[in-house]
Design a protein around this motif. Structure first.
Motif, PDB file in Angstrom:
ATOM      1  N   GLY A 166       0.811  -1.207   0.000  1.00 56.38           N
ATOM      2  CA  GLY A 166       0.000   0.000   0.000  1.00 56.38           C
ATOM      3  C   GLY A 166       0.848   1.263   0.000  1.00 56.38           C
ATOM      4  O   GLY A 166       0.545   2.228  -0.707  1.00 56.38           O
ATOM      5  N   LEU A 167       1.940   1.255   0.773  1.00 56.60           N
ATOM      6  CA  LEU A 167       2.838   2.415   0.812  1.00 56.60           C
ATOM      7  C   LEU A 167       3.545   2.603  -0.529  1.00 56.60           C
ATOM      8  O   LEU A 167       3.754   3.742  -0.979  1.00 56.60           O
ATOM      9  CB  LEU A 167       3.860   2.236   1.939  1.00 56.60           C
ATOM     10  CG  LEU A 167       3.292   2.265   3.361  1.00 56.60           C
ATOM     11  CD1 LEU A 167       4.382   1.936   4.373  1.00 56.60           C
ATOM     12  CD2 LEU A 167       2.669   3.621   3.669  1.00 56.60           C
ATOM     13  N   TYR A 168       3.914   1.491  -1.148  1.00 54.01           N
ATOM     14  CA  TYR A 168       4.540   1.572  -2.470  1.00 54.01           C
ATOM     15  C   TYR A 168       3.598   2.215  -3.474  1.00 54.01           C
ATOM     16  O   TYR A 168       3.984   3.108  -4.247  1.00 54.01           O
ATOM     17  CB  TYR A 168       4.947   0.176  -2.935  1.00 54.01           C
ATOM     18  CG  TYR A 168       5.372   0.099  -4.386  1.00 54.01           C
ATOM     19  CD1 TYR A 168       6.506   0.754  -4.837  1.00 54.01           C
ATOM     20  CD2 TYR A 168       4.627  -0.638  -5.309  1.00 54.01           C
ATOM     21  CE1 TYR A 168       6.894   0.701  -6.160  1.00 54.01           C
ATOM     22  CE2 TYR A 168       5.008  -0.713  -6.635  1.00 54.01           C
ATOM     23  CZ  TYR A 168       6.144  -0.042  -7.057  1.00 54.01           C
ATOM     24  OH  TYR A 168       6.518  -0.095  -8.377  1.00 54.01           O
ATOM     25  N   MET A 169       2.332   1.808  -3.437  1.00 52.57           N
ATOM     26  CA  MET A 169       1.367   2.379  -4.370  1.00 52.57           C
ATOM     27  C   MET A 169       1.049   3.832  -4.022  1.00 52.57           C
ATOM     28  O   MET A 169       0.729   4.632  -4.909  1.00 52.57           O
ATOM     29  CB  MET A 169       0.093   1.532  -4.389  1.00 52.57           C
ATOM     30  CG  MET A 169       0.277   0.141  -4.996  1.00 52.57           C
ATOM     31  SD  MET A 169       0.982   0.184  -6.674  1.00 52.57           S
ATOM     32  CE  MET A 169      -0.247   1.125  -7.558  1.00 52.57           C
ATOM     33  N   TRP A 170       1.154   4.204  -2.751  1.00 54.89           N
ATOM     34  CA  TRP A 170       1.032   5.612  -2.375  1.00 54.89           C
ATOM     35  C   TRP A 170       2.099   6.434  -3.103  1.00 54.89           C
ATOM     36  O   TRP A 170       1.827   7.509  -3.639  1.00 54.89           O
ATOM     37  CB  TRP A 170       1.214   5.774  -0.860  1.00 54.89           C
ATOM     38  CG  TRP A 170      -0.049   5.867  -0.070  1.00 54.89           C
ATOM     39  CD1 TRP A 170      -0.543   4.939   0.801  1.00 54.89           C
ATOM     40  CD2 TRP A 170      -0.984   6.955  -0.046  1.00 54.89           C
ATOM     41  NE1 TRP A 170      -1.727   5.355   1.352  1.00 54.89           N
ATOM     42  CE2 TRP A 170      -2.019   6.610   0.849  1.00 54.89           C
ATOM     43  CE3 TRP A 170      -1.059   8.177  -0.713  1.00 54.89           C
ATOM     44  CZ2 TRP A 170      -3.103   7.443   1.102  1.00 54.89           C
ATOM     45  CZ3 TRP A 170      -2.139   9.021  -0.454  1.00 54.89           C
ATOM     46  CH2 TRP A 170      -3.139   8.652   0.436  1.00 54.89           C
ATOM     47  N   VAL A 171       3.327   5.917  -3.095  1.00 54.17           N
ATOM     48  CA  VAL A 171       4.425   6.610  -3.776  1.00 54.17           C
ATOM     49  C   VAL A 171       4.126   6.745  -5.263  1.00 54.17           C
ATOM     50  O   VAL A 171       4.329   7.814  -5.869  1.00 54.17           O
ATOM     51  CB  VAL A 171       5.761   5.867  -3.554  1.00 54.17           C
ATOM     52  CG1 VAL A 171       6.870   6.467  -4.412  1.00 54.17           C
ATOM     53  CG2 VAL A 171       6.158   5.908  -2.087  1.00 54.17           C
ATOM     54  N   VAL A 172       3.626   5.671  -5.880  1.00 52.48           N
ATOM     55  CA  VAL A 172       3.272   5.702  -7.304  1.00 52.48           C
ATOM     56  C   VAL A 172       2.224   6.780  -7.570  1.00 52.48           C
ATOM     57  O   VAL A 172       2.351   7.582  -8.507  1.00 52.48           O
ATOM     58  CB  VAL A 172       2.752   4.320  -7.752  1.00 52.48           C
ATOM     59  CG1 VAL A 172       2.140   4.396  -9.152  1.00 52.48           C
ATOM     60  CG2 VAL A 172       3.886   3.298  -7.734  1.00 52.48           C
TER      61      VAL A 172
END
Length: 433
Positions: A166-172
């Motif tokens: 989820g945090l990775y996709m936040w960055v995206v």
């Protein structure tokens, strides 16, 4: 295209699988696949948004801007395919929680994003639609990215926004949003170089537009292009043009415009001395080849070679410029090139007039250029001619690695016409057999 940039895209698309085994435990595999397609589409769209900014680091990571724009196109098409599959394959799972008004809003925005992006992709590949209309509609792609990001953040899914994935996709989502905000910002907030037109002269069927900086000038290398926006006459959309002059001490520029399309036709009729111009760039790596070279120019494709010829050192390896035109009366910058060839012993100019000599082909090169196999070949001209040369040059000792060109096509189709032509030729061949 730089391999590092392609690897970066591949790694970014594959990274969700680092956390996937844990997420997949006890879950429906088909629904999980649909969930991943949604994530992959967002990642691809974020990369596409970043490329659209034309930030200085984009060429450093992905390669020359002409090639990077091709990646931009296929990322957009790929994300569209992924979204369509995501919508078709049921992504719902049991036990993820209850639907709220926020979840329903996210679902609605996801649907809007899907159909909006589908229309934009159709407009993009339908190259018969005028450039300025396509450019205007292209502004909405970032809005649909925001809708897709909202859909992802608030839709029910098998992991939380605070989990590693989820945090990775936040960055995206943040990177894609920042890129969209940058490209949508008022023109005055983005760095531009300002010029004023000093001369407009006829060059065969084209016009040469000279301009002088009214502030800090653009610094370019011979062979590069930039985006130009002309004030007035309804020419507010920036358009790429090759700079047809070598770098100068005062930062003055020249572009050469042929009336080949909707916008360039209007440009060629509407420019005048004193008109204000904004530039963004420079971009491209064309003309960096070293050693003996053959330059093949067709029509207004001569523009980068004019700049390269101006900048050619007199002690550089020999260069042969084959200039292909219908006839010499419509050849832009011919007199200038003849003068340069007269001054530089290492520059040979060969004028090929198709009205008298027929179409130029790779078969003609061995008679024009001695020791052709030791040369690099640089080409700028129509796409069909480029494809023919690319196919035929290996028969005459020029490998694909020694054939350099700039795919100066900011907007292209997806090859449907070429596929149809190939299928028809195959059908005709089988019928004849």
């Amino acid at each position: 295209m730089k391999k590092f940039g392609l690897l970066l895209v591949a790694v970014a698309l594959a990274l969700p699988f680092v956390w996937w085994p844990q997420i997949a435990q006890g879950r429906d595999g088909i629904a999980l696949f649909s969930q991943y397609l949604g994530l992959g589409a967002l990642i691809a769209m974020a990369f596409s948004q970043v490329i659209a900014t034309r930030w200085p680091g984009v060429e450093l990571i992905f390669g020359p801007m002409d090639q990077t724009y091709r990646l931009h196109k296929w990322l957009g098409i790929g994300s569209m395919v992924a979204i369509l599959l995501h919508d078709t394959i049921d992504a719902e799972m049991k036990g993820l929680g209850r639907e709220t008004m926020l979840v329903e809003l996210a679902e609605t925005l996801g649907e809007i994003s899907l159909y909006g992006l589908l229309m934009l992709v159709v407009v993009t590949v339908a190259t018969f639609i005028p450039y300025h209309l396509w450019k205007w509609t292209h502004r909405f792609i970032g809005i649909f990215f925001l809708f897709g990001a909202f859909h992802y953040l608030y839709i029910l899914k098998p992991f939380k926004n605070g989990d590693p994935l989820g945090l990775y996709m936040w960055v995206v989502c943040i990177i894609g949003t920042v890129a969209y905000v940058w490209t949508s910002a008022p023109r005055g907030m983005r760095p531009r170089k300002h010029y004023k037109i000093t001369a407009v002269t006829q060059q065969g069927e084209a016009i040469a537009v000279d301009m002088k900086a009214t502030g800090r000038p653009l610094r370019h290398r011979a062979g590069q292009f930039a985006f130009f926006r002309f004030a007035g006459a309804g020419l507010n959309e920036p358009h790429p043009f090759t700079i047809s002059s070598a770098p100068s001490d005062d930062g003055s520029l020249r572009i050469t415009v042929a009336p080949l399309g909707d916008l360039t036709n209007r440009v060629s009729r509407s420019l005048a001395v004193g008109q204000a111009v904004q530039t963004d760039g420079p971009y491209g790596h064309f003309g960096r080849a070293k050693g003996a070279q053959v330059w093949i120019a067709a029509g207004v494709g001569v523009t980068p070679f004019v700049a390269l010829a101006q900048a050619l050192p007199t002690d550089a390896a020999p260069v042969t410029l084959v200039y292909c035109v219908r006839n010499k009366t419509n050849a832009p910058h011919l007199a200038e090139l003849e003068a340069l060839a007269g001054k530089k012993s290492n520059l040979t100019l060969i004028l090929w007039q198709s009205a008298d000599q027929g179409r130029f082909s790779a078969a003609a090169l061995p008679d024009l250029v001695p020791d052709l196999s030791n040369c690099k070949v640089l080409f700028c001209g129509p796409v069909p001619m480029r494809r023919t040369l690319s196919k035929d040059l290996p028969k005459h000792g020029i490998s694909q690695r020694s054939f350099h060109y700039e795919a100066f096509e900011i907007r292209t189709g997806i090859g449907i016409r070429r596929l149809a032509e190939w299928l028809w030729q195959r059908h005709q061949a089988r019928s004849a057999g």
